[in-house]
Every structure is written in structure tokens, then in C-alpha cells.
Design a protein around this motif. Sequence first.
Motif, short mmCIF file in Angstrom:
data_model
loop_
_atom_site.label_atom_id
_atom_site.label_comp_id
_atom_site.label_asym_id
_atom_site.label_seq_id
_atom_site.Cartn_x
_atom_site.Cartn_y
_atom_site.Cartn_z
N PRO A 181 45.86 -33.22 -27.38
CA PRO A 181 46.54 -33.32 -28.68
C PRO A 181 47.27 -34.65 -28.88
CG PRO A 181 47.78 -31.91 -27.18
CD PRO A 181 46.47 -32.20 -26.51
N GLN A 182 47.48 -35.41 -27.80
CA GLN A 182 48.18 -36.68 -27.89
C GLN A 182 47.31 -37.80 -28.46
OE1 GLN A 182 46.84 -35.31 -25.22
NE2 GLN A 182 46.90 -36.61 -23.39
N PHE A 183 46.01 -37.56 -28.56
CA PHE A 183 45.11 -38.60 -29.04
C PHE A 183 45.17 -38.73 -30.57
CE2 PHE A 183 41.92 -38.15 -25.28
CZ PHE A 183 42.83 -38.80 -24.46
N GLN A 227 43.77 -39.23 -34.33
CA GLN A 227 42.61 -38.60 -34.97
C GLN A 227 41.39 -39.52 -34.91
OE1 GLN A 227 42.71 -35.49 -35.86
NE2 GLN A 227 40.57 -35.40 -36.53
N ALA A 228 41.61 -40.82 -35.11
CA ALA A 228 40.48 -41.76 -35.06
C ALA A 228 39.86 -41.78 -33.67
CB ALA A 228 40.95 -43.16 -35.46
N LEU A 229 40.69 -41.69 -32.64
CA LEU A 229 40.18 -41.67 -31.26
C LEU A 229 39.39 -40.38 -31.01
CD1 LEU A 229 39.94 -42.61 -28.34
CD2 LEU A 229 42.27 -41.77 -27.94
N ILE A 230 39.91 -39.26 -31.49
CA ILE A 230 39.22 -37.98 -31.32
C ILE A 230 37.83 -38.04 -31.96
CG2 ILE A 230 39.22 -35.54 -32.00
CD1 ILE A 230 42.27 -35.60 -31.58
N LEU A 231 37.76 -38.63 -33.14
CA LEU A 231 36.47 -38.77 -33.82
C LEU A 231 35.50 -39.64 -33.02
CD1 LEU A 231 37.64 -39.17 -37.53
CD2 LEU A 231 36.64 -37.14 -36.46
N GLU A 232 36.04 -40.69 -32.39
CA GLU A 232 35.20 -41.54 -31.54
C GLU A 232 34.71 -40.79 -30.31
OE1 GLU A 232 34.11 -45.15 -31.34
OE2 GLU A 232 33.99 -44.27 -33.34
N ILE A 233 35.60 -39.99 -29.70
CA ILE A 233 35.22 -39.20 -28.53
C ILE A 233 34.10 -38.22 -28.88
CG2 ILE A 233 36.04 -37.39 -26.95
CD1 ILE A 233 38.74 -38.86 -26.90
N VAL A 234 34.25 -37.57 -30.03
CA VAL A 234 33.22 -36.63 -30.48
C VAL A 234 31.90 -37.35 -30.73
CG1 VAL A 234 32.55 -35.08 -32.36
CG2 VAL A 234 34.88 -34.97 -31.42
N TYR A 294 43.75 -47.98 -29.04
CA TYR A 294 44.41 -46.68 -29.21
C TYR A 294 45.55 -46.51 -28.21
CZ TYR A 294 40.12 -45.70 -31.78
OH TYR A 294 39.06 -45.75 -32.67
N SER A 295 46.76 -46.45 -28.71
CA SER A 295 47.92 -46.29 -27.83
C SER A 295 47.87 -44.94 -27.11
CB SER A 295 49.22 -46.40 -28.63
OG SER A 295 49.30 -45.39 -29.63
#
Length: 210
Positions: free
Chosen positions: A13-15, A17-24, A119-120
Motif C-alpha cells: 500500500p506504500q507504493f 499509484q503510478a508505480l503500482i500500474l508499472e508493476i502490473v 518513485y520515492s
Amino acid sequence: MNVSIEQVERQFPQFEQALILEIVRVGQLSVFDQGDVLLKKGQYIRSILLILDGTLKVYRENEGVHPYYLYFLQAGDACVISLMFASQQNVSDLMVKAETNTSILSLPLSVMQLWMKEYSGWNTFVWDCLRKRMANLFEIMDQLIFHSMEDRLMYYLKVHSEMRQSKRLPFKRTEMAHDLNTSREVVTRLLKKQSEKGLLKIHGSFIEIQ
């Protein structure tokens, strides 16, 4: 196998949203059964590994002796060795094994340096993982240098109890002996001693910590 946004958000949850989209977008989901070996000593590290579900057990291997247990990795963790060597394809000096059925998200090594800059949330996560594993290794050194085998056995049981969130642990003398680099006879003797002290109870197929 693809991973969903919800799966990543639940464990990380600390990531951003843009990072989560990249991970997906770039991540690949793999499922391993209990006992499967994910990484062997000498094997090339070809991806960054994030744990979505389940528990991994990390060992140090050496020729002629049983692998030595180091620490657990659980959902929300990363395999630190894959983070450390993400800048280039190095070989592993550890073995990583599934302690339970486990879901792993594999990421390309090439994203590491880019995400550290962009991404911090990723930057903080990587450093937190490294700090946790360093603390684990210091604790292992303390156990080896300053504590008796009796103390090490009780610490081992405490860690396993916390990982399983249960006072009842499977009674596996051979595995305990291998993990602690000792013999079954020593484990049996020390367990009996701790039982006489009232610190645990030995049942047919499990140990109950008091």
C-alpha cells in the motif's frame, strides 16, 4: 500469469499509484508449492522477486554440509538478494525455498535503477528491505557468537511461532537439526530439557510453546 492492481495494492500500500500500474504492466505472477526451490546457490538472478502471498525460507549453502537457515520472507517482502544484484545478472549465494504455498511477482532487473530515481515509495521500500535483512543477519551473528545451542533452539522456535502465528509447531527434528547445523540427538535432548522446564510441551506430531 498477470497480476491485478488489487493484489499489488493489498501487499504494497506504500507504493504510488503510478508505480503500482508499472508493476502490473511489467510483472509476472508465479505460484510455488510448499517445498519448491525458487533459487539455488550458483543460479543466475534474472528478476526482482516480490512476495504477494505465503512464506519463503532463506538458507546459506556450503559444500558438504546441510543448508543453514537464515531468515523468513513473508507477504509484502522482497527477496533482498534480487534487489542487491538487480543492476547486473549475478549468481546467487543463497537458497530460497517455499515454506508454504507462495505467490511471487517477478519484475525485470532493468526497472531497479529507474524506479529508485522516479518513485520515492520504491526507494524507501528497497532500503527498508535491506535494513531488515541486515538486522536479521546481526541477530544471527549474535545467536552464533553469544548464545548456547539451547538458547538458539528456543530462539528458532520463537521465530517459527511468530511466523506461523501459532504456539503449535510441527515436530520435525531432522529439519530443526539441519537448520541449526546440529544433530537430531542434540535437538531431542534440548527439547526434552525445555519440556522439563515447562517452556514447551512435546506431543506426537507437534510442539506446543508455553
